[in-house]
Design an enzyme around this catalytic site. Structure first.
Site, PDB file in Angstrom:
ATOM      1  N   ASP A 167      16.959  20.994  -3.484  1.00  0.00           N
ATOM      2  CA  ASP A 167      18.157  21.277  -4.289  1.00  0.00           C
ATOM      3  C   ASP A 167      18.126  20.584  -5.652  1.00  0.00           C
ATOM      4  OD1 ASP A 167      19.076  22.724  -2.094  1.00  0.00           O
ATOM      5  OD2 ASP A 167      20.033  20.952  -1.235  1.00  0.00           O
ATOM      6  N   GLN A 198      12.186  23.500  -1.011  1.00  0.00           N
ATOM      7  CA  GLN A 198      12.448  22.133  -0.537  1.00  0.00           C
ATOM      8  C   GLN A 198      11.998  21.106  -1.595  1.00  0.00           C
ATOM      9  OE1 GLN A 198      10.777  24.249   2.249  1.00  0.00           O
ATOM     10  NE2 GLN A 198      12.892  24.885   2.391  1.00  0.00           N
ATOM     11  N   LYS A 235      15.385  23.896  -8.657  1.00  0.00           N
ATOM     12  CA  LYS A 235      14.107  24.606  -8.838  1.00  0.00           C
ATOM     13  C   LYS A 235      14.338  26.064  -9.224  1.00  0.00           C
ATOM     14  CE  LYS A 235      13.075  23.600  -4.578  1.00  0.00           C
ATOM     15  NZ  LYS A 235      14.185  22.691  -4.254  1.00  0.00           N
ATOM     16  N   GLY A 273      17.530  27.487  -0.359  1.00  0.00           N
ATOM     17  CA  GLY A 273      18.667  28.203  -0.951  1.00  0.00           C
ATOM     18  C   GLY A 273      18.756  27.848  -2.415  1.00  0.00           C
ATOM     19  N   HIS A 274      18.697  28.840  -3.273  1.00  0.00           N
ATOM     20  CA  HIS A 274      18.720  28.590  -4.716  1.00  0.00           C
ATOM     21  C   HIS A 274      19.864  29.370  -5.352  1.00  0.00           C
ATOM     22  CE1 HIS A 274      14.769  27.289  -3.631  1.00  0.00           C
ATOM     23  NE2 HIS A 274      14.369  28.521  -3.390  1.00  0.00           N
TER      24      HIS A 274
HETATM   25  P1  GDP Z   1      17.132  24.524  -5.633  1.00  0.00           P
HETATM   26  O1  GDP Z   1      17.194  24.688  -4.163  1.00  0.00           O
HETATM   27  O2  GDP Z   1      16.216  23.417  -6.052  1.00  0.00           O
HETATM   28  O3  GDP Z   1      16.853  25.806  -6.352  1.00  0.00           O
HETATM   29  O4  GDP Z   1      18.578  24.027  -6.091  1.00  0.00           O
HETATM   30  P2  GDP Z   1      19.991  24.643  -5.618  1.00  0.00           P
HETATM   31  O5  GDP Z   1      20.192  25.947  -6.311  1.00  0.00           O
HETATM   32  O6  GDP Z   1      20.108  24.610  -4.145  1.00  0.00           O
HETATM   33  O7  GDP Z   1      20.970  23.535  -6.165  1.00  0.00           O
HETATM   34  C1  GDP Z   1      21.099  23.264  -7.529  1.00  0.00           C
HETATM   35  C2  GDP Z   1      22.548  23.559  -7.938  1.00  0.00           C
HETATM   36  O8  GDP Z   1      22.810  23.002  -9.215  1.00  0.00           O
HETATM   37  C3  GDP Z   1      22.834  25.047  -8.091  1.00  0.00           C
HETATM   38  O9  GDP Z   1      24.176  25.282  -7.753  1.00  0.00           O
HETATM   39  C4  GDP Z   1      22.606  25.315  -9.566  1.00  0.00           C
HETATM   40  O10 GDP Z   1      23.395  26.411 -10.062  1.00  0.00           O
HETATM   41  C5  GDP Z   1      23.084  24.027 -10.176  1.00  0.00           C
HETATM   42  N1  GDP Z   1      22.358  23.593 -11.379  1.00  0.00           N
HETATM   43  C6  GDP Z   1      21.054  23.732 -11.709  1.00  0.00           C
HETATM   44  N2  GDP Z   1      20.782  23.091 -12.855  1.00  0.00           N
HETATM   45  C7  GDP Z   1      21.927  22.523 -13.262  1.00  0.00           C
HETATM   46  C8  GDP Z   1      22.284  21.673 -14.364  1.00  0.00           C
HETATM   47  O11 GDP Z   1      21.474  21.306 -15.201  1.00  0.00           O
HETATM   48  N3  GDP Z   1      23.587  21.264 -14.442  1.00  0.00           N
HETATM   49  C9  GDP Z   1      24.514  21.622 -13.515  1.00  0.00           C
HETATM   50  N4  GDP Z   1      25.750  21.172 -13.673  1.00  0.00           N
HETATM   51  N5  GDP Z   1      24.216  22.416 -12.471  1.00  0.00           N
HETATM   52  C10 GDP Z   1      22.947  22.836 -12.336  1.00  0.00           C
HETATM   53  P1  IMO Z   2      15.749  24.128  -1.190  1.00  0.00           P
HETATM   54  O1  IMO Z   2      14.566  25.024  -1.395  1.00  0.00           O
HETATM   55  C1  IMO Z   2      17.673  20.830   0.882  1.00  0.00           C
HETATM   56  C2  IMO Z   2      16.419  20.053   5.000  1.00  0.00           C
HETATM   57  C3  IMO Z   2      17.508  20.267   6.029  1.00  0.00           C
HETATM   58  C4  IMO Z   2      17.118  19.199   7.032  1.00  0.00           C
HETATM   59  C5  IMO Z   2      15.597  19.238   7.011  1.00  0.00           C
HETATM   60  C6  IMO Z   2      14.968  20.087   8.104  1.00  0.00           C
HETATM   61  O2  IMO Z   2      17.051  24.794  -1.346  1.00  0.00           O
HETATM   62  O3  IMO Z   2      15.588  22.881  -1.984  1.00  0.00           O
HETATM   63  P2  IMO Z   2      14.797  22.721   8.444  1.00  0.00           P
HETATM   64  O4  IMO Z   2      15.836  23.772   8.586  1.00  0.00           O
HETATM   65  O5  IMO Z   2      13.868  22.940   7.302  1.00  0.00           O
HETATM   66  O6  IMO Z   2      14.042  22.473   9.716  1.00  0.00           O
HETATM   67  O7  IMO Z   2      15.623  21.358   8.157  1.00  0.00           O
HETATM   68  O8  IMO Z   2      15.251  19.794   5.746  1.00  0.00           O
HETATM   69  N1  IMO Z   2      16.150  21.200   4.107  1.00  0.00           N
HETATM   70  C7  IMO Z   2      16.596  21.279   2.848  1.00  0.00           C
HETATM   71  N2  IMO Z   2      17.408  20.465   2.146  1.00  0.00           N
HETATM   72  N3  IMO Z   2      17.142  21.929   0.293  1.00  0.00           N
HETATM   73  C8  IMO Z   2      16.299  22.742   0.977  1.00  0.00           C
HETATM   74  O9  IMO Z   2      15.662  23.770   0.395  1.00  0.00           O
HETATM   75  C9  IMO Z   2      16.028  22.460   2.323  1.00  0.00           C
HETATM   76  N4  IMO Z   2      15.282  23.053   3.276  1.00  0.00           N
HETATM   77  C10 IMO Z   2      15.363  22.278   4.354  1.00  0.00           C
HETATM   78  O10 IMO Z   2      18.784  20.060   5.477  1.00  0.00           O
HETATM   79  O11 IMO Z   2      17.521  17.932   6.585  1.00  0.00           O
HETATM   80 MG    MG Z   3      18.604  24.592  -2.635  1.00  0.00          MG
END
Ligand code: GDP
Ligand code: IMO
Ligand code: MG
Length: 423
Positions: A13, A222, A16, A40-41
């Site tokens: 999270d 991840q 990416k 989840g992105h």
């Molecule tokens: P990922 O799994 O690494 O793709 O990250 P996620 O999408 O799960 O979580 C990142 C969250 O932060 C998402 O809700 C994005 O919309 C948000 N986000 C990404 N870059 C920025 C930033 O520079 N500032 C803020 N405020 N939000 C951001």
């Molecule tokens: P993105 O791509 C954050 C975490 C779960 C748990 C551990 C094992 O969005 O960054 P699993 O279901 O993979 O067996 O769970 O890994 N986890 C993540 N945490 N972002 C993710 O993906 C994750 N994918 C798995 O919360 O702690």
């Molecule tokens: Mg994510």
């Protein structure tokens, strides 16, 4: 543009998806090489919000998108994601999506056993996403998984399902869970086989197609601290995340990766259980959670929040040989008067510059911090380095100094254009 691997440097999270989407216009193809729909992105473009899980984040820009052999695919979840993204105006077809035909499938029995085992563990649970990704990876290395290429020939499929159930039903009996009939799984697979077949391509053909591209992005899911080999085991995911996995899971050779970009959030978050030495359970942690909207995209769980941990991040950087960083969510720190970075751990009065693997030491970690003055002015949406406040630049310089890596991109908001290219 060179072929580039994108690696999360924390517990996932990091943003990416946003960075992959931002950079994707410079690339011909985006390839997922590990993980599954545990990822989840959230990506925000032109007033629309896209939520991606299995689809490579290049799909929004209609790039050739590949789900490589290292990914485990839940077909039901994939079709659901395709339906949603098509409703959001992005067309998915075999022209822009290829799935390696040797990927292993995530089935209903994997989702079930993931949940059952988590429930049995009680307080010791990993806090998985319960999407069946762990059990599907176990079946892959146990050589009993069902792959897309097993679906078309019924006698092969029946034999594969029986082998899979030999294991799963023995396990389920031991856990006092009802056994599963082979017809249940065969019906489940027959219901998706034609739909998935149209995207299935032999890994070798994908390799040939990628070779013809000028620039390929390899999109990690991840983050390195969740890596099955090097992460905070056992509180990790079930796949390798570090750079070496690109060669294993992308249908492309290692020499084809020219550059690695690490994605680093300006503070730390974690979903699920496991050590988090810089976690803040006070009002600052709550501030980061609310200001950063730190709620899991996949499970809706609150993310745990804390200061940047350079001990763990340095480890992650080394494992993937990361020399360049995209720093995200800088704007979330805007209102803070003081900001801290953890530079070492103290355990039983001894200093550590790495996380010891001995689980019993984790509760004794005292983070050693360096403290910085905040900038207390908005950086949201800033697009040029020269417009950043002085104290934000000091914070970024310190990160560069402590990591020996260069910050080349700074994200100042969730929207695509809220991004600074440093050089
Ligand atoms: P990922 O799994 O690494 O793709 O990250 P996620 O999408 O799960 O979580 C990142 C969250 O932060 C998402 O809700 C994005 O919309 C948000 N986000 C990404 N870059 C920025 C930033 O520079 N500032 C803020 N405020 N939000 C951001
Ligand atoms: P993105 O791509 C954050 C975490 C779960 C748990 C551990 C094992 O969005 O960054 P699993 O279901 O993979 O067996 O769970 O890994 N986890 C993540 N945490 N972002 C993710 O993906 C994750 N994918 C798995 O919360 O702690
Ligand atoms: Mg994510």
């Amino acid at each position: 543009m060179k072929n580039t691997a994108i690696i999360g440097l924390q517990w996932g999270d990091e943003g990416k998806g946003k960075i992959v989407d931002f950079l994707a216009d410079k690339f011909d193809a985006v390839v997922r090489f590990q993980g599954g729909n545990n990822a989840g992105h959230t990506i925000k473009v032109d007033g629309k919000t896209f939520k991606l899980s299995l689809l490579p984040s290049g799909v929004i820009r209609q790039k050739f998108s590949v789900i490589g052999s290292g990914v485990v695919v839940d077909p039901i979840s994939l079709f659901d994601e395709i339906e949603k993204i098509e409703k959001n105006g992005v067309k998915i077809s075999p022209q822009n999506l290829a799935i390696a035909d040797n990927v292993c499938l995530v089935l209903s029995l994997h989702r079930q056993i993931d949940q059952i085992l988590e429930n049995k563990k009680g307080n010791n649970k990993i806090g998985t996403t319960c999407r069946g990704n762990g059990p599907a990876h176990e079946d892959k290395v146990g050589r009993r998984a069902i792959r897309i290429c097993d679906l078309q020939h019924q006698p092969t499929l029946i034999q594969r399902v029986e082998e899979l159930l030999l294991f799963h039903n023995a396990l389920r009996k031991g856990l006092d869970e009802p056994i599963i009939s082979s017809s249940t799984i065969i019906d489940e697979l027959n219901s998706i086989k034609d739909k998935i077949a149209k995207y299935a391509v032999p890994a070798f053909e994908i390799a040939q197609r990628l070779e013809k591209c000028n620039a390929v992005m390899f999109e990690g899911a991840q983050g390195a601290l969740l890596d099955i080999s090097y992460g905070t085991y056992p509180f990790v995911t079930s796949s390798n995340i570090s750079l070496g996995q690109v060669a294993i899971g992308s249908c492309s050779g290692f020499e084809n990766v020219h550059k690695t970009l690490g994605i680093l959030k300006a503070y730390s978050t974690r979903v699920g259980s496991g050590p988090f030495p810089t976690e803040l359970t006070d009002e600052i942690g709550e501030f980061l959670r609310i200001e950063g909207q730190e709620v899991g995209t996949v499970t809706g769980r609150n993310r745990r929040c804390g200061w940047l941990d350079l001990v763990l991040i340095s480890h992650a950087l080394k494992l993937s040989a990361v020399k360049e960083i995209a720093l995200t969510k800088l704007d979330v720190l805007d209102k803070l008067a003081k900001i801290k970075i953890c530079v070492a751990y103290k355990i039983n009065n001894k200093n550590y510059d790495y996380l010891p693997q001995n689980i019993e030491l984790w509760s004794k970690i005292e983070p050693v911090y360096e403290e910085f003055d905040g900038w207390q002015t908005s950086t949201l949406g800033i697009k040029s380095l020269k417009d950043l406040p002085k104290n934000a630049l000091v914070y970024i310089k310190k990160i560069e100094e402590l990591t020996s890596a260069k910050v080349v991109i700074i994200s100042t908001g969730a929207k695509r254009e809220e991004t600074i290219i440093v050089n």
